[in-house]
Design a protein around this motif. Structure first.
Motif, PDB file in Angstrom:
ATOM      1  N   SER A   4       0.845  -1.193   0.000  1.00 36.65           N
ATOM      2  CA  SER A   4       0.000   0.000   0.000  1.00 36.65           C
ATOM      3  C   SER A   4       0.886   1.251   0.000  1.00 36.65           C
ATOM      4  CB  SER A   4      -0.909   0.003   1.239  1.00 36.65           C
ATOM      5  OG  SER A   4      -0.135  -0.028   2.426  1.00 36.65           O
ATOM      6  N   TYR A   5       0.627   2.207  -0.909  1.00 36.44           N
ATOM      7  CA  TYR A   5       1.386   3.447  -1.047  1.00 36.44           C
ATOM      8  C   TYR A   5       0.499   4.626  -0.690  1.00 36.44           C
ATOM      9  CZ  TYR A   5       4.594   0.500  -3.730  1.00 36.44           C
ATOM     10  OH  TYR A   5       5.449  -0.495  -4.126  1.00 36.44           O
ATOM     11  N   ASP A   6       1.107   5.693  -0.137  1.00 36.60           N
ATOM     12  CA  ASP A   6       0.333   6.897   0.165  1.00 36.60           C
ATOM     13  C   ASP A   6       0.298   7.804  -1.067  1.00 36.60           C
ATOM     14  OD1 ASP A   6       2.882   7.887   0.063  1.00 36.60           O
ATOM     15  OD2 ASP A   6       3.070   8.176   2.230  1.00 36.60           O
ATOM     16  N   LEU A   7      -0.368   8.945  -0.949  1.00 36.22           N
ATOM     17  CA  LEU A   7      -0.579   9.835  -2.084  1.00 36.22           C
ATOM     18  C   LEU A   7       0.722  10.468  -2.566  1.00 36.22           C
ATOM     19  CD1 LEU A   7      -2.701  11.100  -3.937  1.00 36.22           C
ATOM     20  CD2 LEU A   7      -2.978  12.954  -2.264  1.00 36.22           C
ATOM     21  N   ASP A   8       1.614  10.855  -1.648  1.00 32.81           N
ATOM     22  CA  ASP A   8       2.873  11.472  -2.050  1.00 32.81           C
ATOM     23  C   ASP A   8       3.739  10.500  -2.874  1.00 32.81           C
ATOM     24  OD1 ASP A   8       2.094  13.721  -0.727  1.00 32.81           O
ATOM     25  OD2 ASP A   8       3.178  13.240   1.124  1.00 32.81           O
ATOM     26  N   GLN A   9       3.776   9.260  -2.465  1.00 30.38           N
ATOM     27  CA  GLN A   9       4.543   8.265  -3.208  1.00 30.38           C
ATOM     28  C   GLN A   9       3.982   8.057  -4.606  1.00 30.38           C
ATOM     29  OE1 GLN A   9       4.307   4.998  -0.444  1.00 30.38           O
ATOM     30  NE2 GLN A   9       6.346   5.418   0.411  1.00 30.38           N
ATOM     31  N   LEU A  10       2.654   8.045  -4.709  1.00 31.37           N
ATOM     32  CA  LEU A  10       2.040   7.882  -6.030  1.00 31.37           C
ATOM     33  C   LEU A  10       2.308   9.091  -6.922  1.00 31.37           C
ATOM     34  CD1 LEU A  10      -1.387   6.264  -5.055  1.00 31.37           C
ATOM     35  CD2 LEU A  10       0.579   5.140  -6.087  1.00 31.37           C
ATOM     36  N   LEU A  11       2.292  10.306  -6.334  1.00 27.09           N
ATOM     37  CA  LEU A  11       2.540  11.510  -7.121  1.00 27.09           C
ATOM     38  C   LEU A  11       3.982  11.547  -7.634  1.00 27.09           C
ATOM     39  CD1 LEU A  11       1.628  14.250  -8.188  1.00 27.09           C
ATOM     40  CD2 LEU A  11       2.253  15.248  -5.961  1.00 27.09           C
ATOM     41  N   ILE A  12       4.947  11.261  -6.751  1.00 20.36           N
ATOM     42  CA  ILE A  12       6.351  11.246  -7.175  1.00 20.36           C
ATOM     43  C   ILE A  12       6.592  10.136  -8.200  1.00 20.36           C
ATOM     44  CG2 ILE A  12       8.721  10.899  -6.377  1.00 20.36           C
ATOM     45  CD1 ILE A  12       7.899  12.192  -3.749  1.00 20.36           C
TER      46      ILE A  12
END
Length: 581
Positions: free
Chosen positions: A440-448
């Motif tokens: 599971s990834y958070d939003l910042d990781q998905l954006l980067i």
């Protein structure tokens, strides 16, 4: 029961006497090795057979009698031959007779004891099989697994049953050392009855081989001890010794020469054939090397080659510069990332400039280097080709560097895109378990991850184009080096002595036998002629192929295409493969 009697063709015209040979109960066969002629003393015949048994470890015995009615025999001769069975007891007792003035034969096999079952006959039928004793003695029977499939339907006997026949004749060589010129108490007829085969040159070579092999073995041991010095085990020298093709070839030849000139005798025919193949391979290699050496030093060809080397290197560098300038523009109308394109192009152009400067700096010494390289051809053609392989690797080192740079950039982008693609799907690569697991990834990781994925996707075509061009150049160099390595491997591993035996004396390498019917009439024994089937050329190469040398990698087409697609490096030497991500 039908008994098989193997009779040598050289004894078909021998005088009457006793049949000496071996009885093989598993095959119900009698292998006749020689004929003992009259007059003889039974105790002397038994002493001769005991000596042969002790020397050959073969159960040689008197199998029966042989009657050749070339002249009109006496009436009591038949009864006398039958009475010899009491002096030399053997069960069954063979009686072979060639009829007077005819080509027909008579064969009988009688048992001394009564039949085991009531009503059973005391005589067995005999099938007479003629064989060439000299060819069977000198041949080596190969297992049935060595035969190709298309020969399965031919009329050939099983090699498992024939192994005892061939082994009996081969191990009874001590029986064939006497001829009719000997003054021994027993007179024999066999394939060397008219005179023992010998050669003065062969005997002189045998006597001189011992001291020569001892001297060469001492010299080779000194060379091996010098090569095993600790100085050569230091890091730079050990690395070069394990990667350079010349060092590998010299080490391989040293091992072969040590085995050839060893003072220990070969333990079996296979090891003897291996030594002979190695010796012929080394001699041919040295002869071809001397021919190359004489060709290079004739008409100053080395000087011409040295004068042409620098212009060729300049021409190759000029063509690479034109290729890079074409890639820095709009190659084939493709729109590249201009910033990355300019950086890569100038980086590679600078390497080409360095390489040209290095070539011009070495140009005064090139002729001397080539002269020493040409002189090394006296060590063999394979050594000269190995040096040529290393020279090509050094001259194209800048192409290899370009390939490594392009492959590393392309591989970094490919594996980066694959990792980011797993990020979008909520997965990651588990290094410990070597598998893909959910994460599971958070939003910042998905954006980067999205930003990095977009950047890598737009930069991938520029990197892929450079990688494709330099990979093609690298594959061209690898193809030339592969051709040289193929020639070296052919000279090293081709069993030339075995192929020469197959060409000149095909019976020496036997794949089996076939039988030709000589006589098949009612009331007459079946007479066959045993002929040797030679081993096919393909199986000769497969059976006696010598081990090759080198640290060159061997890739399958599947693994090669996978490495090229993923951008993994194709090393010019063997490399331990590790999984990357």
């Amino acid at each position: 029961m039908v008994l098989k009697a193997f009779f040598p063709t050289c004894c078909a015209s021998a005088d009457s006497g006793l049949l000496v040979g071996r009885w093989v109960p598993e095959q119900s066969s009698a292998v006749v090795l020689a004929v003992v002629h009259f007059p003889f003393i039974p105790i002397q015949v038994k002493e001769l057979l005991a000596q042969v048994q002790q020397a050959s470890r073969v159960g040689v015995a008197v199998l029966g009698t042989w009657c050749h009615c070339q002249q009109k025999p006496e009436e009591s001769l038949g009864r006398f031959l039958e009475g010899l069975g009491a002096v030399f007891p053997h069960d069954p007792w063979l009686q072979l007779c060639r009829e007077r003035g005819s080509k027909f034969w008579s064969c009988k096999a009688t048992h001394r004891q009564g039949p085991a079952a009531p009503g059973a006959a005391s005589e067995d039928q005999v099938m007479l099989i003629f064989y060439d004793q000299r060819k069977v003695l000198l041949s080596r029977l190969h297992p049935l697994a060595a035969l190709p499939d298309h020969q399965a339907g031919e009329a050939s006997a099983s090699t498992g049953g024939l192994a005892a026949i061939f082994d009996t004749v081969a191990r009874s060589e001590s029986l064939f050392r006497s001829d009719r010129f000997d003054e021994g108490p027993v007179r024999l007829s066999h394939w060397q009855s008219e005179g023992v085969e010998a050669s003065i040159l062969v005997e002189l070579a045998k006597r001189a081989s011992g001291p020569v092999c001892l001297l060469l073995a001492c010299l080779l041991s000194l060379v091996s001890a010098a090569s095993a010095c600790r100085v050569f085990k230091l890091w730079p020298l050990s690395f070069l010794g394990s990667k350079l093709s010349t060092c590998q070839q010299l080490r391989h030849r040293l091992q072969q020469l040590t085995l050839i000139f060893s003072t220990q005798k070969a333990t079996d025919p296979a090891e003897l054939m291996r030594k002979a193949n190695m010796l012929v391979s080394v001699l041919l290699d040295v002869a071809l090397g001397l021919v190359l050496l004489s060709w290079l030093h004739r008409k100053n060809r080395l000087g011409q080659l040295a004068d042409a080397l620098v212009p060729v290197a300049d021409h190759v560098a000029e063509q690479l510069q034109h290729l890079l300038q074409w890639l820095m523009g709009a190659p084939a109308g493709l729109k590249m990332n201009r910033a990355l394109d300019q950086v890569l192009g100038r980086f590679f152009l600078y390497h080409i400039h360095l390489w040209i400067s290095y070539i011009h700096l070495m140009s005064p010494f090139i002729e001397h280097i080539l002269w020493h390289v040409g002189l090394s051809a006296c060590l063999g053609l394979t050594v000269a080709l190995s040096i040529l392989w290393d020279i090509i690797a050094l001259l194209t080192f800048h192409i290899y560097c370009f390939y490594v740079y392009g492959a590393r950039l392309y591989c970094l982008k490919v594996y980066g895109l694959s990792s980011l693609w797993r990020l979008f799907r909520g997965k990651k690569w588990n290094v410990l378990r070597q598998r893909v697991d959910s994460c599971s990834y958070d939003l910042d990781q998905l954006l980067i991850g999205t930003l990095l994925f977009t950047i890598l996707v737009f930069l991938l075509p520029t990197t892929a184009l450079y990688y494709l061009v330099f990979t093609l150049l690298r594959l061209l160099v690898v193809a030339v080096q592969g051709l040289i390595h193929l020639l070296v491997d052919m000279v090293n591993s081709l069993p030339l002595y075995s192929l020469g035996l197959r060409l000149c004396r095909p019976y020496r390498l036997a794949a089996g036998v076939k039988f030709r019917i000589l006589e098949h009439q009612a009331g007459r024994p079946l007479r066959l002629l045993m002929q040797i089937n030679p081993l096919p050329y393909g199986r000769v190469v497969h059976t006696y192929r010598l081990p090759s040398c080198g640290c060159h990698p061997k890739h399958s087409w599947g693994s090669l295409c996978r490495k090229l697609f993923l951008g993994e490096l194709i090393y010019p030497w063997r490399q331990r493969e590790d999984k990357q991500d």
